[in-house]
Design a protein around this motif. Structure first.
Motif, PDB file in Angstrom:
ATOM      1  N   PRO A  85      12.626  -4.447   3.389  1.00 35.31           N
ATOM      2  CA  PRO A  85      12.776  -3.670   2.165  1.00 35.31           C
ATOM      3  C   PRO A  85      12.444  -4.510   0.936  1.00 35.31           C
ATOM      4  N   ILE A  86      12.085  -3.831  -0.152  1.00 38.64           N
ATOM      5  CA  ILE A  86      11.847  -4.502  -1.432  1.00 38.64           C
ATOM      6  C   ILE A  86      12.856  -3.958  -2.440  1.00 38.64           C
ATOM      7  N   ASP A  87      12.771  -4.408  -3.674  1.00 33.71           N
ATOM      8  CA  ASP A  87      13.776  -4.049  -4.674  1.00 33.71           C
ATOM      9  C   ASP A  87      13.895  -2.542  -4.884  1.00 33.71           C
ATOM     10  N   THR A  88      12.803  -1.824  -4.724  1.00 38.25           N
ATOM     11  CA  THR A  88      12.811  -0.384  -4.990  1.00 38.25           C
ATOM     12  C   THR A  88      13.149   0.458  -3.757  1.00 38.25           C
ATOM     13  N   THR A  89      13.363  -0.182  -2.610  1.00 36.11           N
ATOM     14  CA  THR A  89      13.667   0.571  -1.387  1.00 36.11           C
ATOM     15  C   THR A  89      15.111   1.065  -1.429  1.00 36.11           C
ATOM     16  N   PRO A  90      15.338   2.370  -1.279  1.00 37.29           N
ATOM     17  CA  PRO A  90      16.714   2.880  -1.299  1.00 37.29           C
ATOM     18  C   PRO A  90      17.534   2.303  -0.144  1.00 37.29           C
ATOM     19  N   PRO A  91      18.741   1.782  -0.434  1.00 37.06           N
ATOM     20  CA  PRO A  91      19.579   1.213   0.630  1.00 37.06           C
ATOM     21  C   PRO A  91      19.879   2.205   1.749  1.00 37.06           C
ATOM     22  N   GLU A  92      20.028   3.501   1.399  1.00 41.97           N
ATOM     23  CA  GLU A  92      20.337   4.483   2.433  1.00 41.97           C
ATOM     24  C   GLU A  92      19.159   4.663   3.395  1.00 41.97           C
ATOM     25  N   ALA A  93      17.934   4.512   2.893  1.00 39.40           N
ATOM     26  CA  ALA A  93      16.767   4.596   3.767  1.00 39.40           C
ATOM     27  C   ALA A  93      16.743   3.405   4.730  1.00 39.40           C
TER      28      ALA A  93
ATOM     29  N   VAL B 199      10.340   2.173   4.478  1.00 35.32           N
ATOM     30  CA  VAL B 199      10.964   0.925   4.910  1.00 35.32           C
ATOM     31  C   VAL B 199      10.002   0.218   5.864  1.00 35.32           C
ATOM     32  N   GLY B 200       9.497  -0.924   5.464  1.00 34.99           N
ATOM     33  CA  GLY B 200       8.637  -1.690   6.360  1.00 34.99           C
ATOM     34  C   GLY B 200       9.419  -2.159   7.569  1.00 34.99           C
TER      35      GLY B 200
ATOM     36  N   ALA C  44       0.817  -1.219   0.000  1.00 33.90           N
ATOM     37  CA  ALA C  44       0.000   0.000   0.000  1.00 33.90           C
ATOM     38  C   ALA C  44       0.848   1.266   0.000  1.00 33.90           C
ATOM     39  N   ILE C  45       1.969   1.246   0.714  1.00 38.50           N
ATOM     40  CA  ILE C  45       2.726   2.488   0.935  1.00 38.50           C
ATOM     41  C   ILE C  45       3.893   2.662  -0.025  1.00 38.50           C
ATOM     42  N   ALA C  46       4.594   1.600  -0.372  1.00 38.08           N
ATOM     43  CA  ALA C  46       5.784   1.727  -1.222  1.00 38.08           C
ATOM     44  C   ALA C  46       5.504   2.464  -2.536  1.00 38.08           C
ATOM     45  N   PRO C  47       4.359   2.236  -3.208  1.00 42.10           N
ATOM     46  CA  PRO C  47       4.103   2.988  -4.445  1.00 42.10           C
ATOM     47  C   PRO C  47       3.870   4.483  -4.199  1.00 42.10           C
TER      48      PRO C  47
ATOM     49  N   TYR D 174      17.167  -7.470  11.644  1.00 37.76           N
ATOM     50  CA  TYR D 174      17.108  -8.512  10.619  1.00 37.76           C
ATOM     51  C   TYR D 174      16.382  -7.949   9.402  1.00 37.76           C
ATOM     52  N   GLN D 175      16.665  -8.523   8.235  1.00 34.68           N
ATOM     53  CA  GLN D 175      15.965  -8.138   7.018  1.00 34.68           C
ATOM     54  C   GLN D 175      15.414  -9.371   6.331  1.00 34.68           C
ATOM     55  N   CYS D 176      14.203  -9.263   5.785  1.00 30.76           N
ATOM     56  CA  CYS D 176      13.630 -10.354   5.006  1.00 30.76           C
ATOM     57  C   CYS D 176      12.528  -9.811   4.114  1.00 30.76           C
ATOM     58  N   ASP D 177      12.050 -10.645   3.224  1.00 26.66           N
ATOM     59  CA  ASP D 177      10.952 -10.295   2.325  1.00 26.66           C
ATOM     60  C   ASP D 177       9.665 -10.108   3.131  1.00 26.66           C
ATOM     61  N   PRO D 178       8.803  -9.157   2.752  1.00 32.90           N
ATOM     62  CA  PRO D 178       7.559  -8.933   3.509  1.00 32.90           C
ATOM     63  C   PRO D 178       6.699 -10.192   3.644  1.00 32.90           C
ATOM     64  N   SER D 179       6.583 -10.965   2.570  1.00 30.76           N
ATOM     65  CA  SER D 179       5.761 -12.174   2.624  1.00 30.76           C
ATOM     66  C   SER D 179       6.359 -13.215   3.559  1.00 30.76           C
ATOM     67  N   ALA D 180       7.686 -13.367   3.508  1.00 28.99           N
ATOM     68  CA  ALA D 180       8.344 -14.322   4.403  1.00 28.99           C
ATOM     69  C   ALA D 180       8.156 -13.906   5.857  1.00 28.99           C
ATOM     70  N   HIS D 181       8.233 -12.599   6.113  1.00 29.09           N
ATOM     71  CA  HIS D 181       7.981 -12.095   7.470  1.00 29.09           C
ATOM     72  C   HIS D 181       6.603 -12.518   7.945  1.00 29.09           C
ATOM     73  N   ASP D 182       5.598 -12.305   7.106  1.00 30.78           N
ATOM     74  CA  ASP D 182       4.222 -12.576   7.526  1.00 30.78           C
ATOM     75  C   ASP D 182       3.988 -14.053   7.794  1.00 30.78           C
ATOM     76  N   GLN D 183       4.612 -14.917   6.992  1.00 34.32           N
ATOM     77  CA  GLN D 183       4.457 -16.355   7.227  1.00 34.32           C
ATOM     78  C   GLN D 183       5.156 -16.778   8.514  1.00 34.32           C
TER      79      GLN D 183
END
Length: 280
Positions: free
Chosen positions: A140-148, A110-111, A101-104, A164-173
């Motif tokens: 973060p996703i592919d479009t998230t700036p690394p500096e953010a 940064v989630g 919802a927010i990234a676009p 820790y960092q992971c994919d949003p879907s993996a986090h939710d599972q």
């Protein structure tokens, strides 16, 4: 660095309390209730507070700490007041729908999910050192700036959390297993006890309840809104974990019905040996 916090409850208030103790941070809080703003300033939780998002126009980073279901609409109202370089991050316990919802809408989003909390809510529940040695997950996703990402990670590390960092879907599972499922199981435990039809037995159970019941019922006695949002926004992952749990519970029932004590003992030994890999 100027830090904005939208939602001065347990998590937002606790973030503010810890950052206020560190050099280099100015804390700006936004709450729907004027009384909360006044209390937050009077108690030294934040440097300044308001019911208006305009207060955050100078913020470098904004933590979004409203209820999960209000995060997206909060962002829509907040964006006109931000500079393009402002970093947004949330603290919601479900990540994929929030990120989608927010990234676009905001490149520098940064989630985030600090894995800490209590059964209490509101500014009065805020406490220092809530995040010490706790997991703080960034998604973060592919479009998230690394500096953010690094900006938010640096703040989380200053809270003495483990980042820790992971994919949003993996986090939710993953959190469906270790956070959302326990809430539903714990709630069901309390509800099951209330099915005792003998009032005398029920009162005895309440009187005798000690550490075992306290530990297993704690999250089921927490904020109902939070539990509802877990189920609503992580429905499929939660259903998968609940169905697997039901299968395991059915298996335990079968062992007891069959008086298969050897198999039950083996099962309990296995869970005893495995538990430390989750909590130690």
């Amino acid at each position: 660095m100027k830090i904005g916090i939208v939602g001065l409850g347990l998590i937002g208030g606790s973030i503010a309390l810890d950052l206020r103790q560190l050099p280099g941070y100015t804390l700006l809080g936004v709450s729907r209730r004027p009384e909360t703003c006044q209390q937050a300033v009077a108690r030294g939780v934040v440097d300044d507070a308001s019911t208006e998002f305009a207060l955050l126009s100078a913020a470098d980073v904004v933590f979004l700490c409203p209820p999960l279901g209000a995060i997206a609409q909060t962002v829509e109202a907040l964006l006109p007041h931000l500079t393009p370089k402002t970093v947004l991050t949330d603290v919601g316990s479900v990540k994929q729908p929030i990120v989608e919802a927010i990234a676009p809408l905001w490149k520098n989003f940064v989630g985030g999910h600090p894995m800490a909390g209590t059964a209490d809510s509101g500014l009065d529940a805020a406490q220092k050192d809530l995040f010490v040695n706790r997991a703080y997950v960034l998604t973060p996703i592919d479009t998230t700036p690394p500096e953010a990402v690094e900006t938010v990670a640096g703040i989380a590390r200053s809270l003495r959390a483990h980042v820790y960092q992971c994919d949003p879907s993996a986090h939710d599972q993953a959190v469906a297993w270790i956070s959302h499922l326990p809430v539903m199981v714990s709630s069901s435990l309390i509800a099951a006890c209330l099915q005792e039809s003998d009032a005398t037995i029920l009162e005895l159970a309440k009187t005798f309840a000690s550490s075992g019941f306290r530990d297993t019922s704690r999250v089921g006695g927490g904020n109902p809104e939070l539990g509802l949002m877990m189920a609503k926004y992580n429905q499929q992952a939660l259903l998968r974990s609940l169905q697997t749990y039901r299968n395991q519970l059915d298996h335990t029932i079968a062992l007891i019905e069959q008086a298969d004590w050897n198999a039950l003992e083996t099962r309990l030994q296995q869970t005893q040996q495995t538990r430390p890999s989750f909590v130690d």
